[in-house]
Scaffold this active site. Sequence first.
Site, PDB file in Angstrom:
ATOM      1  N   CYS A 133       0.781  -1.193  -0.065  1.00 57.56           N
ATOM      2  CA  CYS A 133       0.067  -0.052   0.112  1.00 57.56           C
ATOM      3  C   CYS A 133       0.714   1.247   0.041  1.00 57.56           C
ATOM      4  CB  CYS A 133      -1.015   0.055   1.496  1.00 57.56           C
ATOM      5  SG  CYS A 133      -1.887   1.602   1.559  1.00 57.56           S
ATOM      6  N   CYS A 136      -0.257   4.094   2.005  1.00 56.27           N
ATOM      7  CA  CYS A 136      -0.191   4.041   3.553  1.00 56.27           C
ATOM      8  C   CYS A 136       1.200   4.261   4.166  1.00 56.27           C
ATOM      9  CB  CYS A 136      -0.676   2.600   4.049  1.00 56.27           C
ATOM     10  SG  CYS A 136      -2.275   1.858   3.209  1.00 56.27           S
ATOM     11  N   ASP A 137       2.197   3.788   3.024  1.00 51.31           N
ATOM     12  CA  ASP A 137       3.536   3.743   3.341  1.00 51.31           C
ATOM     13  C   ASP A 137       4.549   4.546   2.743  1.00 51.31           C
ATOM     14  OD1 ASP A 137       2.816   1.819   5.487  1.00 51.31           O
ATOM     15  OD2 ASP A 137       3.092   0.066   4.024  1.00 51.31           O
TER      16      ASP A 137
END
Length: 308
Positions: A133, A136-137
């Site tokens: 992701c 997200c990261d």
Amino acid sequence: MAKSYDVIIIGAGPGGMTAALYASRANLSVLMLDRGLYGGQMNNTDAIDNYPGFSDVKGPELGEKMYNSIMRFGTEFEYGDVQSVELDGNTKIVKTDAGEYTTQALIIATGADHRHLGVPGEEEYSGKGVSYCAVCDAAFFRDEDIAVIGGGDSAIEEGIYLAQSAKSVTVIHRRDQLRAQATLQKRAFANDKMHFIWNANTESIDGDGQKVTGVTYKDKETGEEKQLATRGVFIYVGMLPQTTPFKDLGVLDDKGWIPTDEHMQTKVPGVFALGDVRAKDLRQIANAVGEGSVAGQEAYNYLQNLND
Ligand code: NAP
């Protein structure tokens, strides 16, 4: 006693929400279940530029707008991690970790999740440099050299996203041609920060016991093993259907996807499926929404015929 609804929809992504809209506007009692937030994969998507009416909308923002617009017609939204569905005549018994519900018309909209590559180091370093992701990261890898594995829409779209904050993004792909749609390819090839390693099989994700330090890949033409130093590896090698709770329902094909007819009807009468979980080629918000409208309306037709 299990609470009963005319229609139960499992999955609150764009397709599930559209099915809820159509079924609730037909005056049916509708329960929409999800094991997470409404919005589905849109929550992990930065910008969406291929959904008509929106030039450049953030994924979570589109999810919020869809949710607010569909909930005006009486759908109930509940948390529930569905464990199984059982049949009792025409009744479908939906068993979740939080209780049981019954319905005559069930709509499966559980989508698909990222497939794992299955190489040494992938599980060990998941969350320690291995990610599925970008949204997200990405922040953990600001100004770093990052690797992306895969050549489809997800790999290239997320690679472009990562390139905004990374020092460089190297896409490792097993062929010499990308699968991604042409517009994404064009943007990726024009991006100075993006590099490509072609015809390469990823052999392992390497680390120092704490975090990722690189990727080992094999050049398919020469057979030579090579290393790419990186602290971040983003893996996008396809999708897996989210259908474990339905394995005994008689609706899955041999790969776990759900085939339907054009009415979104599965092999079991009164069980419909839509969106990414269907056996099909194109997985987009736009066609999930279209299929949601069909499934919502067909659930209504099914219930009318049952009661005639
Ligand atoms: P995908 O289209 O199935 O592509 C998977 C990629 O991973 C392919 O390039 C494939 O290589 C590669 N791959 C598969 N197994 C591999 C392995 N074991 N080792 C190395 N590489 C491997 O999956 P996706 O990109 O996640 O997309 C899934 C669906 O969502 C698609 O329908 C896509 O169009 C859609 N989607 C759309 C958008 C958008 O419209 N903006 C964004 C994201 C996703 P080969 O090419 O050699 O098969």
